[in-house]
Design a protein around this motif. Structure first.
Motif, PDB file in Angstrom:
ATOM      1  N   PHE A 202      -1.678  -2.649   1.341  1.00  0.00           N
ATOM      2  CA  PHE A 202      -1.162  -2.545  -0.020  1.00  0.00           C
ATOM      3  C   PHE A 202       0.270  -2.004  -0.019  1.00  0.00           C
ATOM      4  O   PHE A 202       1.157  -2.546  -0.694  1.00  0.00           O
ATOM      5  CB  PHE A 202      -2.067  -1.632  -0.842  1.00  0.00           C
ATOM      6  CG  PHE A 202      -1.659  -1.461  -2.279  1.00  0.00           C
ATOM      7  CD1 PHE A 202      -1.761  -2.502  -3.176  1.00  0.00           C
ATOM      8  CD2 PHE A 202      -1.157  -0.245  -2.730  1.00  0.00           C
ATOM      9  CE1 PHE A 202      -1.383  -2.352  -4.506  1.00  0.00           C
ATOM     10  CE2 PHE A 202      -0.772  -0.076  -4.053  1.00  0.00           C
ATOM     11  CZ  PHE A 202      -0.893  -1.136  -4.949  1.00  0.00           C
ATOM     12  N   ILE A 203       0.519  -0.962   0.770  1.00  0.00           N
ATOM     13  CA  ILE A 203       1.859  -0.374   0.842  1.00  0.00           C
ATOM     14  C   ILE A 203       2.842  -1.352   1.473  1.00  0.00           C
ATOM     15  O   ILE A 203       3.973  -1.534   0.990  1.00  0.00           O
ATOM     16  CB  ILE A 203       1.841   0.951   1.625  1.00  0.00           C
ATOM     17  CG1 ILE A 203       1.013   2.005   0.870  1.00  0.00           C
ATOM     18  CG2 ILE A 203       3.256   1.456   1.864  1.00  0.00           C
ATOM     19  CD1 ILE A 203       1.563   2.361  -0.502  1.00  0.00           C
ATOM     20  N   LEU A 204       2.432  -2.016   2.562  1.00  0.00           N
ATOM     21  CA  LEU A 204       3.312  -2.999   3.198  1.00  0.00           C
ATOM     22  C   LEU A 204       3.638  -4.152   2.246  1.00  0.00           C
ATOM     23  O   LEU A 204       4.770  -4.647   2.220  1.00  0.00           O
ATOM     24  CB  LEU A 204       2.659  -3.534   4.471  1.00  0.00           C
ATOM     25  CG  LEU A 204       2.635  -2.573   5.670  1.00  0.00           C
ATOM     26  CD1 LEU A 204       1.820  -3.172   6.804  1.00  0.00           C
ATOM     27  CD2 LEU A 204       4.055  -2.257   6.134  1.00  0.00           C
ATOM     28  N   PHE A 205       2.650  -4.579   1.474  1.00  0.00           N
ATOM     29  CA  PHE A 205       2.867  -5.648   0.495  1.00  0.00           C
ATOM     30  C   PHE A 205       3.907  -5.219  -0.537  1.00  0.00           C
ATOM     31  O   PHE A 205       4.839  -5.979  -0.859  1.00  0.00           O
ATOM     32  CB  PHE A 205       1.546  -5.999  -0.191  1.00  0.00           C
ATOM     33  CG  PHE A 205       1.693  -6.940  -1.354  1.00  0.00           C
ATOM     34  CD1 PHE A 205       1.901  -8.305  -1.152  1.00  0.00           C
ATOM     35  CD2 PHE A 205       1.606  -6.472  -2.667  1.00  0.00           C
ATOM     36  CE1 PHE A 205       2.034  -9.170  -2.236  1.00  0.00           C
ATOM     37  CE2 PHE A 205       1.738  -7.329  -3.749  1.00  0.00           C
ATOM     38  CZ  PHE A 205       1.945  -8.686  -3.525  1.00  0.00           C
ATOM     39  N   LEU A 206       3.780  -4.007  -1.068  1.00  0.00           N
ATOM     40  CA  LEU A 206       4.734  -3.532  -2.073  1.00  0.00           C
ATOM     41  C   LEU A 206       6.127  -3.329  -1.469  1.00  0.00           C
ATOM     42  O   LEU A 206       7.142  -3.565  -2.142  1.00  0.00           O
ATOM     43  CB  LEU A 206       4.231  -2.232  -2.701  1.00  0.00           C
ATOM     44  CG  LEU A 206       3.043  -2.355  -3.655  1.00  0.00           C
ATOM     45  CD1 LEU A 206       2.688  -0.994  -4.248  1.00  0.00           C
ATOM     46  CD2 LEU A 206       3.316  -3.356  -4.776  1.00  0.00           C
TER      47      LEU A 206
END
Length: 394
Positions: A304-308
């Motif tokens: 999720f963090i990498l996507f954002l």
């Protein structure tokens, strides 16, 4: 003519310092809510107030061609000074939501003399390689926009009011740097008379319209994404029962990483072309909009963090490239006005998207809200690559 080596760093630093005013209110929003009895819906209103002020300011600056008739460095300085003073108004002990909105509106109004005028100053110094130069400049704006979130993350060390004081001081210092160290550039062509039609006449060129429409689609997505990053992080933390997560810290990095992407995009554009590079970034950010429901629902925290972080890069990497296309397709004597009116319309679009996203959170499941942002990249790509041929091969 090669400009002095200090010019670009000084413009970028001044832009970084001054644009920290932009999200200063959002960076301390939870403290504003508790200190002045505001509601959770204030996030959309406070952000929109800045955007509305910016729209009003850019419209006035464009109609009266301030950046083309007067020294851009002086316009930048006075805007930074007045913007810093307006920002300090948030510290007034008797504030209400209305008074905070007024102060944030005024801050946005004077930012109109900072962001587009800073790009105008860069365009006056850099003719070739403008995409790379604006990459640094907009990158500085992005990091400046993210800075209040980092300062907010540090409020366990010092009170939230220091965030407002710090951003106002930085803005004043940025204005002083610009007026002291960046005189008018060699490519500046001063407009000799007041021309109320200049901001409309520029749209008669098909090249200019293509660049502008691509920028407008990009803006539909950009500020809505930035404004609601902390909200989206909070929703994920709640749904997935994540404890002790530093939302402000990660909000800073998700927004600030776009600064690096702007610089990287500028260098890529020198090899691949400005228009194709801008279109690729816009396409990728549209894909992120479409993928957002699945990521929010099913991705583990690291994904999720990498996507954002990736979304934070592609959502803004095209911004300096669209400004480059606008600057190159506008008549030299109204280049500042062209950049300003495009900014004006672009930020007017952000008002609509911010309010739409804010309203959708109340009526549909949160995971589907960011799907509406796909409209921007889709229409922007159509405008940029429409069938009618243009000469935008920069």
């Amino acid at each position: 003519m090669k400009p002095p080596k200090h010019i670009l760093p000084i413009i970028a630093i001044a832009q970084f310092f001054c644009t920290s005013l932009w999200f200063a209110g959002n960076g301390v929003l939870t403290d504003l809510i508790s200190s002045f009895g505001l509601t959770q819906s204030s996030v959309g209103h406070i952000t929109s107030a800045v955007q509305l002020g910016f729209i009003a300011g850019t419209l006035l600056f464009a109609v009266f061609t301030f950046a083309d008739r007067f020294s851009p460095s002086k316009v930048f300085f006075w805007s930074a000074l007045l913007g810093a003073l307006a920002n300090l108004g948030v510290l007034w002990d008797n504030n209400t939501l209305i008074s905070i909105l007024v102060f944030r509106f005024a801050t946005g109004f004077f930012l109109a003399g900072i962001y587009p005028v800073g790009m105008k100053i860069a365009a006056d110094y850099f003719d070739k390689g403008l995409g790379k130069s604006l990459g640094y400049l907009v990158g500085a704006l992005v990091v400046g926009t993210a800075l209040p979130h980092l300062l907010k993350d540090l409020t366990h060390i010092f009170p939230w009011k220091y965030v407002i004081l710090a951003t106002s001081f930085l803005a004043l210092f940025g204005g002083l740097l610009m007026i002291a160290l960046v005189p008018d550039g060699p490519y500046r062509k001063k407009s000799q008379k007041l021309d109320f039609t200049a901001c409309i006449a520029v749209f008669s060129k098909s090249d200019f319209r293509a660049a502008a429409f691509g920028y407008f689609g990009h803006m539909w997505e950009l500020y809505a994404f930035w404004a609601f990053v902390p909200v989206w992080l909070g929703i994920f933390m709640e749904w997935h029962s994540v404890n002790e997560f530093r939302i402000s810290f990660w909000s800073f990095w998700i927004i600030a990483i776009g600064g690096m992407a702007c610089v990287l995009g500028g260098y890529i554009s020198q090899r691949k072309g400005v228009k194709p590079t801008a279109g690729t970034a816009l396409l990728l950010s549209g894909v992120c909009c479409l993928a957002s429901p699945l990521v929010l629902l099913f991705a583990p925290l690291p994904v999720f963090i990498l996507f954002l972080l990736f979304w934070g890069m592609v959502v803004v990497a095209d911004s300096p490239l669209f400004s480059t296309l606008v600057a190159h397709s506008a008549p030299p004597n109204v280049k500042g006005t062209a950049l300003t009116i495009v900014n004006c319309i672009g930020f007017a679009i952000t008002i609509v998207s911010l309010q739409v996203v804010n309203a959708l959170f109340a009526v549909i499941p949160p995971q589907f809200v960011f799907l509406v942002l796909t409209i921007g990249p889709a229409l922007g790509l159509i405008g940029l690559f429409r069938k009618k041929r243009t000469s935008l091969k920069v």
